[in-house]
Design an enzyme around this catalytic site. Structure first.
Site, PDB file in Angstrom:
ATOM      1  N   HIS A 157       0.807  -1.218   0.000  1.00  0.00           N
ATOM      2  CA  HIS A 157       0.000   0.000   0.000  1.00  0.00           C
ATOM      3  C   HIS A 157       0.841   1.269   0.000  1.00  0.00           C
ATOM      4  O   HIS A 157       0.327   2.342  -0.294  1.00  0.00           O
ATOM      5  CB  HIS A 157      -0.937  -0.008   1.213  1.00  0.00           C
ATOM      6  CG  HIS A 157      -1.999  -1.061   1.141  1.00  0.00           C
ATOM      7  ND1 HIS A 157      -3.309  -0.789   0.806  1.00  0.00           N
ATOM      8  CD2 HIS A 157      -1.947  -2.403   1.335  1.00  0.00           C
ATOM      9  CE1 HIS A 157      -4.014  -1.905   0.808  1.00  0.00           C
ATOM     10  NE2 HIS A 157      -3.208  -2.899   1.124  1.00  0.00           N
ATOM     11  N   ASP A 365       3.421   9.345  -1.050  1.00  0.00           N
ATOM     12  CA  ASP A 365       2.321   8.503  -0.583  1.00  0.00           C
ATOM     13  C   ASP A 365       2.036   7.453  -1.634  1.00  0.00           C
ATOM     14  O   ASP A 365       2.097   7.743  -2.841  1.00  0.00           O
ATOM     15  CB  ASP A 365       1.064   9.344  -0.338  1.00  0.00           C
ATOM     16  CG  ASP A 365       0.284   8.895   0.888  1.00  0.00           C
ATOM     17  OD1 ASP A 365       0.405   7.708   1.243  1.00  0.00           O
ATOM     18  OD2 ASP A 365      -0.429   9.720   1.473  1.00  0.00           O
TER      19      ASP A 365
END
Length: 482
Positions: A157, A365
Site C-alpha cells: 500500500h 504517498d
C-alpha cells in the site's frame, strides 16, 4: 474459486463504528461481498502471546476474523522499531528518518514466522492467500517454507523506493527474495512497480521476462499495478447528508462566511504537515488579502505515539500552529485550527463538502484516499479545489487538481491563493475531470481485479509442464465503467 484468505498486520473487525481509513476501507468491501478469512494482529499485547498456538476467531456474516496478540517486546521491536521506524521511512524514500538495529530486524522476521505458524492450522488446500503491506514482507517466504503451495499474492500500500534507496537497509536482497516467493506482487503505481522490478534485477539477481514478469531461479512472478480505490458514489451520498449534520452546521457557523481550507491526515512525518503549515504561513505573509477571509482546519489524528519521530512531529506542529496564530490571529479570528484527534468519517465528509480547498500534500504517498474522498464529497454545482502533492500516487489519476511540490512553501502558498480565487466555472471543470477519473472505480472492483489476477497464476501453475516457458504479462487493473 477457493476461499479467500486475507492477511494484514491489523484486522478490521466490524463493531458498528465508522470504518477506519486506508487498508480497512479498501478491503472491507471485498470481504463483505466475497466472504473468507481475515487474519492478523488483534491490536492487543499479552506477556504469553508467543506461547498461544491457536488464534481467536470471530464470525461476522460470511467472514471469519482470526487474530493473535503480540508480546510487548514484539510490539516495540517488530511494530514500532522495524516496521514504522525503519521500513516506513525507507519505503517513502526518507532515509534521514530511518532508525535501524539488528535486534528489531530479528524480531520482525520472528513475528512474520509466527504469523505463518498461526495461519497454518487455519488454511485449506484450495485457499487463495492475499498478504498486505510492509509489516509482512517476509510472510510469503515463511509460508512457502511451511509447504504452502497454493496461490499467494502480496500488495504494497506504500510507495516502493528506488534500488539505490532500498540498498540502504541491510539484507535488502533477502527481503526482495522473500517477496518473490509470492505469485503476484501488486503496487499502487507503475513507478512503484518499476522500482521493484529494477530492485529485483539489481539486488536479488532476478531476470525480467518479456511482457513484464520476473523470474528468480525456476520461479516466475507476475508484477502488477492496482491503484486502490474508494466507493465514490457512497462517499458522495454520505457527504451530501453530512452537510446538514449538526457537526457541519457548527463548523459553518464558526466560519462566519470565511473560506475553509481543510487538511485530513494521520499525524505522520511522511504527510508533509510541517511544510504544509509553512505554506499556509507563507500565504498569510504574501497574500494578506486572505486575512480574516479564510481559516485552515488541519485534522491530524495522532498515531504511533511510541515512535520518537511522531512525538517530535506533534511538538513541532503545535509550536508552528501557535506561532501562526500568535503572529497573524486577532481577537475574533484564529487563522489555523489544529486537531490531534480523528473525527468520525461521516463528520469529516461533511467538512470536506464545506471546504473551498482540500489541501493534501504528503512528501510521498502510495495512493492517498483522502484526495479521492475530497473529490467525491464536493457539490458539483459549487465544488472546492483539490491542492495535491505531485508525489502522491493519487496524482496519477487526479491530474486536474492543482499539483504542487510538497516541500516548497511558496508553491503551496501560490496554489492556495489560486484555489481561493478560482472562478466557479474553472472549479467545476477541474472537479468534473477529477470525478470522471474515480467515478467508474470502486474498492470492490480493485479487490476483485487483484484476486482475479492472482487466481490466473494458479491456473498457470496447474497447466505448467516441466520446462515449459510461460509468458507472464504485467497486470494493470482496469476500472469497471459505470
Amino acid at each position: 474459486m477457493g476461499r479467500l484468505v486475507v492477511v494484514s498486520n491489523r484486522v478490521s473487525i466490524p463493531q458498528g463504528e465508522d470504518k477506519a481509513g486506508g487498508l480497512a476501507v479498501a478491503l472491507n468491501a471485498l470481504m463483505e461481498h466475497q466472504g473468507g478469512l481475515w487474519f492478523g494482529w488483534s491490536g492487543h499485547t499479552s506477556d504469553d502471546a508467543a506461547a498461544v498456538k491457536t488464534p481467536r476467531i470471530v464470525s461476522h456474516g460470511s467472514v471469519e476474523y482470526a487474530t493473535m496478540d503480540l508480546s510487548p517486546e514484539e510490539l516495540n521491536s517488530y511494530y514500532n522499531d522495524f516496521s514504522n521506524a525503519t521500513l516506513w521511512p525507507l519505503l517513502h524514500s526518507l532515509p534521514e528518518q530511518m532508525h535501524f538495529d539488528r535486534h528489531s530486524l530479528h524480531v520482525y522476521r520472528a513475528v512474520n514466522d509466527r504469523f505463518a505458524d498461526m495461519l497454518l492450522g487455519l488454511l485449506r488446500p484450495t485457499d487463495t492467500i492475499w498478504i498486505h503491506d510492509y509489516h509482512l514482507l517476509a510472510l510469503a517466504a515463511s509460508l512457502r517454507l511451511r509447504n504452502i503451495r497454493g496461490p499467494i499474492g502480496f500488495f504494497l500500500h506504500t510507495p516502493f523506493p528506488s534500488p539505490d534507496m532500498l540498498g540502504s537497509i541491510p539484507e535488502d536482497s533477502i527481503f526482495i527474495r522473500d517477496l518473490l516467493a509470492a505469485d503476484l506482487l501488486g503496487f499502487q503505481t507503475s513507478n512503484d512497480a518499476e522500482n521493484f522490478v529494477a530492485s529485483a534485477q539489481r539486488i536479488a539477481g532476478a531476470a525480467r521476462l518479456p511482457g513484464g514478469g520476473l523470474q528468480l531461479g525456476r520461479r516466475k512472478i507476475r508484477v502488477g499495478v492496482f491503484p486502490v480505490e474508494i466507493e465514490p458514489a457512497e462517499f458522495a451520498s454520505m457527504a451530501e447528508q453530512a452537510c446538514a449534520s449538526p457537526e457541519t452546521e457548527r463548523l459553518r457557523r464558526s466560519l462566519d462566511g470565511q473560506s475553509l481550507i481543510l487538511g485530513v491526515d494521520r499525524m505522520d512525518p511522511t504527510k508533509g504537515l510541517r511544510h504544509r503549515l509553512s505554506g499556509f504561513r507563507r500565504l498569510l505573509e504574501s497574500h494578506p488579502q486572505w486575512h480574516r477571509q479564510t481559516t485552515f482546519l488541519q485534522i491530524a489524528a495522532e498515531s504511533r505515539q511510541d515512535v520518537d519521530a511522531y512525538q517530535d512531529l506533534r511538538a513541532d506542529l503545535e509550536h508552528a500552529a501557535g506561532a501562526i496564530n500568535s503572529n497573524f490571529g486577532e481577537p475574533d479570528w484564529v487563522p489555523l485550527r489544529l486537531l490531534a484527534r480523528a473525527g468520525s468519517r461521516e463528520a469529516v465528509s461533511g467538512y470536506m463538502r464545506e471546504a473551498r480547498v482540500g489541501l493534501v500534500t504528503p512528501l510521498r504517498d502510495g495512493m492517498n484516499l483522502v484526495a479521492k474522498e475530497y473529490v467525491a464529497a464536493q457539490n458539483p454545482e459549487n465544488p472546492g479545489v483539490l491542492v495535491l502533492s505531485r508525489f502522491a500516487g493519487a496524482a496519477r489519476q487526479l491530474g486536474a487538481a492543482i499539483l504542487v511540490n510538497p516541500v516548497d512553501p511558496d508553491e503551496i502558498a501560490d496554489a492556495l491563493d489560486t484555489a481561493l480565487k478560482m472562478s466557479r466555472p474553472e472549479r467545476q471543470d477541474r472537479w468534473h475531470a477529477c470525478w470522471e477519473a474515480i467515478r467508474g472505480s470502486s474498492a470492490l472492483d480493485w479487490g476483485r481485479a487483484f484476486v482475479a489476477a492472482l487466481e490466473r497464476t494458479d491456473g498457470e501453475r496447474d497447466v505448467r509442464r516441466p520446462g515449459a516457458e510461460i509468458r507472464l504479462v504485467s497486470q494493470t487493473a482496469t476500472p469497471k465503467a459505470s
